[in-house]
Design a protein around this motif. Structure first.
Motif, PDB file in Angstrom:
ATOM      1  N   TYR A   2      -1.273  -0.147  -2.668  1.00  0.00           N
ATOM      2  CA  TYR A   2      -1.640   1.100  -2.954  1.00  0.00           C
ATOM      3  C   TYR A   2      -0.830   2.042  -3.767  1.00  0.00           C
ATOM      4  N   LEU A   3       0.418   1.886  -3.795  1.00  0.00           N
ATOM      5  CA  LEU A   3       1.150   2.681  -4.773  1.00  0.00           C
ATOM      6  C   LEU A   3       2.170   2.103  -5.871  1.00  0.00           C
ATOM      7  N   GLY A   4       1.870   0.800  -5.640  1.00  0.00           N
ATOM      8  CA  GLY A   4       2.655  -0.103  -6.827  1.00  0.00           C
ATOM      9  C   GLY A   4       4.045  -0.364  -6.536  1.00  0.00           C
ATOM     10  N   VAL A   5       4.854   0.218  -5.389  1.00  0.00           N
ATOM     11  CA  VAL A   5       6.228   0.163  -5.164  1.00  0.00           C
ATOM     12  C   VAL A   5       6.490  -0.865  -4.219  1.00  0.00           C
ATOM     13  N   ASP A   6       7.867  -1.415  -4.616  1.00  0.00           N
ATOM     14  CA  ASP A   6       8.321  -2.223  -3.476  1.00  0.00           C
ATOM     15  C   ASP A   6       9.354  -1.497  -2.456  1.00  0.00           C
ATOM     16  N   VAL A   7       9.184  -1.590  -1.411  1.00  0.00           N
ATOM     17  CA  VAL A   7      10.032  -1.099  -0.191  1.00  0.00           C
ATOM     18  C   VAL A   7      11.262  -1.729  -0.071  1.00  0.00           C
ATOM     19  N   PRO A   8      12.527  -1.170  -0.341  1.00  0.00           N
ATOM     20  CA  PRO A   8      13.651  -1.872  -0.475  1.00  0.00           C
ATOM     21  C   PRO A   8      14.276  -1.777   0.960  1.00  0.00           C
ATOM     22  N   ASP A   9      13.896  -1.041   2.076  1.00  0.00           N
ATOM     23  CA  ASP A   9      14.374  -1.220   3.378  1.00  0.00           C
ATOM     24  C   ASP A   9      13.680  -0.274   4.211  1.00  0.00           C
ATOM     25  N   ASN A  10      13.680  -0.730   5.520  1.00  0.00           N
ATOM     26  CA  ASN A  10      12.749   0.041   6.584  1.00  0.00           C
ATOM     27  C   ASN A  10      13.059   1.391   6.416  1.00  0.00           C
ATOM     28  N   ALA A  11      14.413   2.173   6.426  1.00  0.00           N
ATOM     29  CA  ALA A  11      14.620   3.173   6.579  1.00  0.00           C
ATOM     30  C   ALA A  11      13.914   4.140   5.333  1.00  0.00           C
ATOM     31  N   HIS A  12      13.415   3.536   4.140  1.00  0.00           N
ATOM     32  CA  HIS A  12      12.708   3.948   3.323  1.00  0.00           C
ATOM     33  C   HIS A  12      11.139   3.570   3.371  1.00  0.00           C
ATOM     34  N   GLY A  13      10.862   2.832   4.490  1.00  0.00           N
ATOM     35  CA  GLY A  13       9.562   2.394   4.686  1.00  0.00           C
ATOM     36  C   GLY A  13       9.023   3.015   6.099  1.00  0.00           C
ATOM     37  N   CYS A  14       8.999   2.208   7.183  1.00  0.00           N
ATOM     38  CA  CYS A  14       8.077   2.165   8.139  1.00  0.00           C
ATOM     39  C   CYS A  14       8.837   3.110   9.067  1.00  0.00           C
ATOM     40  N   LEU A  15      10.133   3.491   8.788  1.00  0.00           N
ATOM     41  CA  LEU A  15      10.813   4.448   9.705  1.00  0.00           C
ATOM     42  C   LEU A  15      11.080   5.704   9.563  1.00  0.00           C
ATOM     43  N   GLN A  16      10.577   6.064   8.223  1.00  0.00           N
ATOM     44  CA  GLN A  16      10.758   7.347   7.785  1.00  0.00           C
ATOM     45  C   GLN A  16      10.025   8.630   8.389  1.00  0.00           C
ATOM     46  N   ASP A  17       9.148   8.152   9.313  1.00  0.00           N
ATOM     47  CA  ASP A  17       8.455   9.477  10.005  1.00  0.00           C
ATOM     48  C   ASP A  17       8.721   9.595  11.334  1.00  0.00           C
ATOM     49  N   ILE A  18       8.800  10.636  12.048  1.00  0.00           N
ATOM     50  CA  ILE A  18       8.974  10.691  13.470  1.00  0.00           C
ATOM     51  C   ILE A  18       7.866  10.693  14.135  1.00  0.00           C
ATOM     52  N   HIS A  19       6.546  10.690  13.609  1.00  0.00           N
ATOM     53  CA  HIS A  19       5.549  11.102  14.589  1.00  0.00           C
ATOM     54  C   HIS A  19       5.373   9.758  15.521  1.00  0.00           C
ATOM     55  N   TRP A  20       5.540   8.470  15.272  1.00  0.00           N
ATOM     56  CA  TRP A  20       5.020   7.578  16.172  1.00  0.00           C
ATOM     57  C   TRP A  20       6.080   7.569  17.144  1.00  0.00           C
ATOM     58  N   SER A  21       7.629   7.729  17.066  1.00  0.00           N
ATOM     59  CA  SER A  21       8.204   8.170  18.034  1.00  0.00           C
ATOM     60  C   SER A  21       7.933   8.847  19.037  1.00  0.00           C
ATOM     61  N   MET A  22       7.165  10.211  18.795  1.00  0.00           N
ATOM     62  CA  MET A  22       6.779  11.270  19.511  1.00  0.00           C
ATOM     63  C   MET A  22       5.477  10.846  20.269  1.00  0.00           C
ATOM     64  N   GLY A  23       4.873   9.713  20.092  1.00  0.00           N
ATOM     65  CA  GLY A  23       3.627   9.423  20.516  1.00  0.00           C
ATOM     66  C   GLY A  23       2.485   9.931  19.803  1.00  0.00           C
ATOM     67  N   ASP A  24       2.797  10.677  18.677  1.00  0.00           N
ATOM     68  CA  ASP A  24       1.629  11.069  17.853  1.00  0.00           C
ATOM     69  C   ASP A  24       0.981  10.059  16.944  1.00  0.00           C
ATOM     70  N   ILE A  25       0.092   9.506  17.635  1.00  0.00           N
ATOM     71  CA  ILE A  25      -0.824   8.322  16.948  1.00  0.00           C
ATOM     72  C   ILE A  25      -2.178   8.995  17.134  1.00  0.00           C
ATOM     73  N   GLY A  26      -2.765   8.851  15.641  1.00  0.00           N
ATOM     74  CA  GLY A  26      -3.986   9.525  15.123  1.00  0.00           C
ATOM     75  C   GLY A  26      -3.924  10.796  14.476  1.00  0.00           C
ATOM     76  N   TYR A  27      -2.557  11.316  14.336  1.00  0.00           N
ATOM     77  CA  TYR A  27      -2.444  12.503  13.837  1.00  0.00           C
ATOM     78  C   TYR A  27      -2.421  12.633  12.327  1.00  0.00           C
ATOM     79  N   PHE A  28      -1.906  11.543  11.676  1.00  0.00           N
ATOM     80  CA  PHE A  28      -1.530  11.494   9.958  1.00  0.00           C
ATOM     81  C   PHE A  28      -2.960  11.746   9.327  1.00  0.00           C
ATOM     82  N   PRO A  29      -4.155  11.599   9.659  1.00  0.00           N
ATOM     83  CA  PRO A  29      -5.211  11.770   8.927  1.00  0.00           C
ATOM     84  C   PRO A  29      -5.478  13.257   8.794  1.00  0.00           C
TER      85      PRO A  29
END
Length: 496
Positions: free
Chosen positions: A387-414
């Protein structure tokens, strides 16, 4: 006032007290609590959430809601019954022990996420996320066993929103954003960005925060600014709203726009009708409407040419060396550049929706069971490349960047993308009768705030979300206002 309404109000105030206590704990946890404090906090939150559950979910409350529905005489009383009934219906089907255990789980999950992000170690967070996904899937099944579980969760953040509507909305955005990005890449006039990455003293950045809060009209007697890993807003009640920011020594504009964003959330909560205090109809109506206000102040105001003109003298005064040879035109162009990147909260208006699409598709797959948590990092990285044409170097800059899922907020992002689109239509409608650019250039936010208070803020959750969206937008919601705004802005910015 009928006796049932008096009892209903007493119940609402009791629930307010429990939620207030839980908010205090959450805010403390995210700002000043020591790193090793999570276990005790989790135990306390489990007890408090169980008490709140038991207060709402019982035969007496069910009977009270039925009687109050018959006795309600005013619009406000009917709305209070509606919102309490909605809350009752949403959690009454969840076993009490599971409800309380989920609160405890998220209190344990958040510090695990913080550690995972800081150490770039997804395995620290993965076991917690697996439990959260399983719990949220189970909760959705309790509530509506015959519906898609992700759609049930969507509805909890954005009442009435369906997966089909989300898919159509994002498809509309994609049709404009993807080719426009390609056009910018191939034909756009370069934008100067060399001054962005340098040393920006934190003390001076704090003064920028104070200036934004002053311009937004956030009274420090009722709105407090703190620091956290991930910026957020917590509304304790209409007279006490807390916001946070995160200072980066080499990125002053990150803080500036974080405060602008969270300040938009705060303005909404601070301007709700006092008649709704301590009831079920105080507080923002949906996350999409809430995000429309934060994204509006962050982007439509904060990144406007007029507002940069207003703020430029302050920035030059606070950062004379850093901005010695930088014009206000160059600042405006730089803070609006379209540049596919890794971090959602740093994303420009054009690419932002692509960041949201990644999260939408991944969390939908997690809840529907077509993606395992263990496979999340690879899926995330693949979608960022696509989608963005970028390479993710590590998870800290990837799937770990947002707090939402750790709070149980699934369905919030849209809600973030919907809020951006609501804001575009609202501003287009307000421009018909208001010279917004002249007001913003002069640092005068009062006319805009008065209009938003009339259309949205004052109502809290009194009105149904559909009514509020139309009131905000000045008519039926149409995402093409947003796509036209993006095309016009970025065509001009890059001289396409």
């Amino acid at each position: 006032m009928k006796e049932s309404i008096v009892r209903l109000r007493a119940l609402e105030k009791q629930r307010f007290a429990y939620r207030y206590a839980l908010n205090v704990v959450d805010f403390d946890a995210e700002t000043v609590a020591p790193e090793g404090s999570a276990d005790g906090r989790a135990e306390a939150c489990e007890v408090l959430s169980r008490a709140d559950f038991d207060l709402l979910v019982n035969d007496n409350t069910a009977a009270l809601l039925r009687q109050a529905a018959q006795d309600a005489e005013t619009e406000q009383e009917r709305a209070e019954v509606r919102e309490l009934q909605r809350a009752y219906d949403q959690i009454s089907k969840i076993p009490a022990d599971e409800y309380a255990a989920f609160t405890k789980l998220t209190q344990q999950s958040i510090p695990a996420w913080v550690k995972a992000k800081r150490t770039n170690d997804f395995s620290v967070f993965a076991p917690y996320l697996e439990k959260i996904v399983a719990a949220r899937r189970a909760q959705a099944h309790y509530f509506a066993p015959d519906r898609d579980p992700y759609e049930v969760l969507l509805d909890q953040y954005e009442h009435g929103l369906t997966i089909a509507q989300c898919d159509e909305f994002f498809a509309t955005l994609r049709e404009t954003i993807v080719p426009l990005l390609a056009d910018i890449r191939d034909h756009g006039t370069p934008i100067r960005t060399d001054f962005l990455d340098q040393d920006w003293p934190i003390d001076a950045q704090r003064k920028v925060s104070e200036k934004i809060m002053q311009l937004w009209g956030l009274d420090p007697a009722h709105c407090y600014l703190a620091e956290s890993e991930h910026p957020f807003t917590t509304e304790f009640w209409r007279g006490d709203v807390r916001i946070t920011t995160h200072y980066m020594p080499r990125d002053m504009f990150s803080n500036l726009y974080s405060v602008a964003h969270e300040g938009g959330h705060a303005l909404y909560e601070l301007n709700i009708d006092p008649a709704y205090d301590y009831t079920a109809v105080t507080g923002g109506a949906t996350m999409g409407i809430h995000e429309s206000q934060s994204r509006l102040f962050e982007n439509y105001v904060g990144r406007s040419r007029a507002f940069v003109h207003c703020l430029y003298p302050t920035l030059r005064e606070l950062f004379p060396t850093q901005l010695a040879d930088v014009t206000e035109e160059e600042i405006w162009r730089a803070v609006n550049r379209a540049e596919p990147g890794l971090i959602r909260t740093e994303a420009d208006e054009l690419t932002y929706a692509l960041h949201i699409m990644v999260r939408y598709e991944i969390e939908k797959a997690l809840i529907q069971g077509t993606l395992a948590v263990a496979d999340l990092p690879a899926a995330w990285n693949a979608k960022y490349k696509e989608y963005l044409g970028v390479d993710v170097p590590d998870n800290a800059h990837g799937c770990l960047q947002d707090i939402h899922w750790s709070m149980g907020d699934i369905g919030y992002f849209p809600s973030y993308a919907l809020g951006s689109a609501y804001g575009a239509q609202a501003i287009a409608d307000l421009r018909k009768t208001m010279d917004l650019d002249a007001q913003w250039a002069a640092g005068d936010m009062e006319p805009l705030k008065a209009a938003l208070k009339e259309r949205v803020w004052q109502w809290g959750s009194m009105k149904e979300p559909q009514w509020l969206v139309q009131s905000l937008c000045g008519g039926k919601f149409d995402p093409h206002y947003f796509t036209r705004y993006l095309k016009e802005k970025y065509t001009a910015l890059y001289q396409l």
